[in-house]
Design a protein around this motif. Sequence first.
Motif: not given
Length: 198
Positions: A126-134
């Motif tokens: 989830e952290k990866l999804f949030v960081m990369v989508s941001g």
Amino acid sequence: MEKFQIIESTAVLLRVENIDTDQIIPARFMKATTREGFGENLFRDWRYDETGKPVKGFVLNDPQYSGTILIAGKNFGSGSSREHAAWALFDYGFRVIVSSFFADIFRNNALNNGILPVQVSQDYLEKLFVMVSGNPQTMISVNLENQEIILVETGEKERFEINQYKKKCLLNGYDDIDYLLSIKDKIEEFEKSRMHRK
């Protein structure tokens, strides 16, 4: 195979769970027997419409996302055991797939074809999804020797597991035959000692 040590790259996000091998490479494109050329049909039915035009909004058609790392939802590579799925991902240019769960057969096919499946916790995913989508320019480092995946900007890391034989093969660029050739002297020594014992 190329030696695999540290991959540092931006990532492509595919926030979909239960991606099966037929979605990775549809069966109708599995006629070839060599590994080349499958990348152009990777996620074919999601990438293109019925007329062959790129589907707007699908991540592989979005120029802001690129890199050799694919971050996908839970349960990646389920379904049939086709090795072509790993061929398609490798031919497209992916060297690391990150998910919180992999189907066992897909995991083995990936490792046998120079792709590292990195299984992380759901929280880290989830952290990866949030960081990369941001920020699609977010850099991710995957260190096979240390078995760590790292968000370069924040230093947040997580350790992943890998079969030690497969790890050795990836680090050295070996397939199974290359590995046997690398220990040929030991095999011959063992055979000689076995003959003496008879």
